[in-house]
Design an enzyme around this catalytic site. Structure first.
Site, PDB file in Angstrom:
ATOM      1  N   GLU A 241       0.837  -1.203   0.000  1.00 35.58           N
ATOM      2  CA  GLU A 241       0.000   0.000   0.000  1.00 35.58           C
ATOM      3  C   GLU A 241       0.875   1.258   0.000  1.00 35.58           C
ATOM      4  OE1 GLU A 241      -2.898  -0.397  -0.981  1.00 35.58           O
ATOM      5  OE2 GLU A 241      -4.305  -0.336   0.673  1.00 35.58           O
TER       6      GLU A 241
ATOM      7  N   THR B 162      -5.975   7.739  -4.131  1.00 33.01           N
ATOM      8  CA  THR B 162      -6.015   7.717  -2.656  1.00 33.01           C
ATOM      9  C   THR B 162      -5.179   8.853  -2.079  1.00 33.01           C
ATOM     10  OG1 THR B 162      -6.359   5.341  -2.640  1.00 33.01           O
ATOM     11  CG2 THR B 162      -5.478   6.289  -0.626  1.00 33.01           C
TER      12      THR B 162
END
Ligand code: HSE
Length: 307
Positions: free
Chosen positions: A128, A181
């Site tokens: 991530e 994001t």
């Protein structure tokens, strides 16, 4: 084991009140990945379909995770992987998380299950970080553990698996725009008022209690986000209209899936799910924005071995 094919599910993170700390796995949507053990050490991506992602092993979330694990385990073999994306990056459904968690799971099988789920979550969080600059756990933990998860603590990492009431159903709409994001995190305030924090943590407690007690009213009352949603909804065209349509049609609650733009609604039972699906479809069909709409149960298993 020398070969493995897996399914890594999409996930809904935050679930309104639980920014970076709650998530659940989706049943119907996800990535397929294959892993082949090779004599040559190191990791290589041999094929990516379904999305335009990098083959650079240090920049791709999946290969970066596999590389880190092979080094950590001091493996005397390498891994070739293929990635078939079943849903788009930038959708808010944990695309990089599915790749990272799927990679950790697959590599672990070829490493004879050396690592625990908690360790796999940590490796996936590295993926991530590679993908979006933040080592977030909510999507990856939901993919690995399945069901609903709470990230009780980041340091040290502690994941709690929560019960899922049988009749809980998801309706989600993915407007075909991309929200990165990183960008969606940049719009958030660095500090919040104490009274807002009180409201938010009370809702997290309420949601978790509701899941345990199968109390759909309590779940419904707790699906509220006064901290993140007001900032992020500006990135999602017609968010308020969709949310209102879903709730008016009987949804328990609705909010932004992860960092968006997907909007999720939770419902009690199939009948309600169908009504909410139709209401959301109606609210978006004249907006001039393409969208995908789907329903799902909560995926209880997490990542699955296909062969
Ligand atoms: N919890 C993360 C966020 C999930 O909302 O930024 C990212 O998909």
């Amino acid at each position: 084991m020398d070969y493995l094919k897996i399914f890594a599910p999409a996930t809904v993170a935050n679930v309104s009140c639980g920014f970076d700390s709650l998530g659940f796995a989706v049943d119907e949507i996800g990535d397929e990945m294959t892993f082949v053990k090779t004599l040559r050490k190191g990791v290589e991506i041999t094929d990516i379909t379904g999305a335009n992602l990098t083959y650079n092993v240090d920049e791709n979330a999946a290969s970066a995770v596999v590389k880190k694990m092979l080094l950590d385990a001091d493996a005397d073999f390498g891994i070739q992987l293929t990635i078939h994306k079943g849903f788009s990056p930038g959708s808010g459904l944990g695309s990089s998380a599915a790749s990272a968690a799927g990679a950790a799971f697959g590599a672990n099988k070829l490493l004879d299950n050396k690592y625990s789920n908690l360790e796999l979550t940590k490796f996936s969080m590295f993926g991530e970080e590679v993908a979006c600059g933040s080592a977030i756990a909510d999507n990856v933990a939901a993919a690995i553990y399945g069901g609903f998860v709470l990230i009780r603590s980041y340091e040290p990492l502690e994941i709690i698996k929560l019960p899922v009431p049988d009749e809980l159903r998801l309706v989600a709409i993915h407007p075909q725009i991309e929200v990165r994001t990183e960008d969606a995190r940049n719009v958030l305030p660095k500090e919040i008022a104490l009274k807002d924090a009180v409201t938010q943590w009370a809702n997290v407690g309420g949601l978790i209690s509701g899941l345990h007690a199968k109390d759909y009213n309590l779940i419904s009352n707790s699906l509220v986000d006064i901290i993140v949603e007001p900032h992020r909804k500006k990135l999602i065209p017609y968010f308020d209209e969709v949310k209102t349509a879903a709730i008016d049609a009987g949804a328990l609650g609705a909010g932004i899936s992860g960092s968006g733009p997907t909007i999720f609604a939770l419902c009690k039972g199939d009948e309600s799910m169908k009504n909410v699906y139709q209401a959301i479809e109606k609210s978006y069909q004249d907006k001039g924005i393409d969208f995908e709409l789907f329903t799902s149960k909560v995926n209880q298993e997490g990542i699955k071995i296909l062969k």
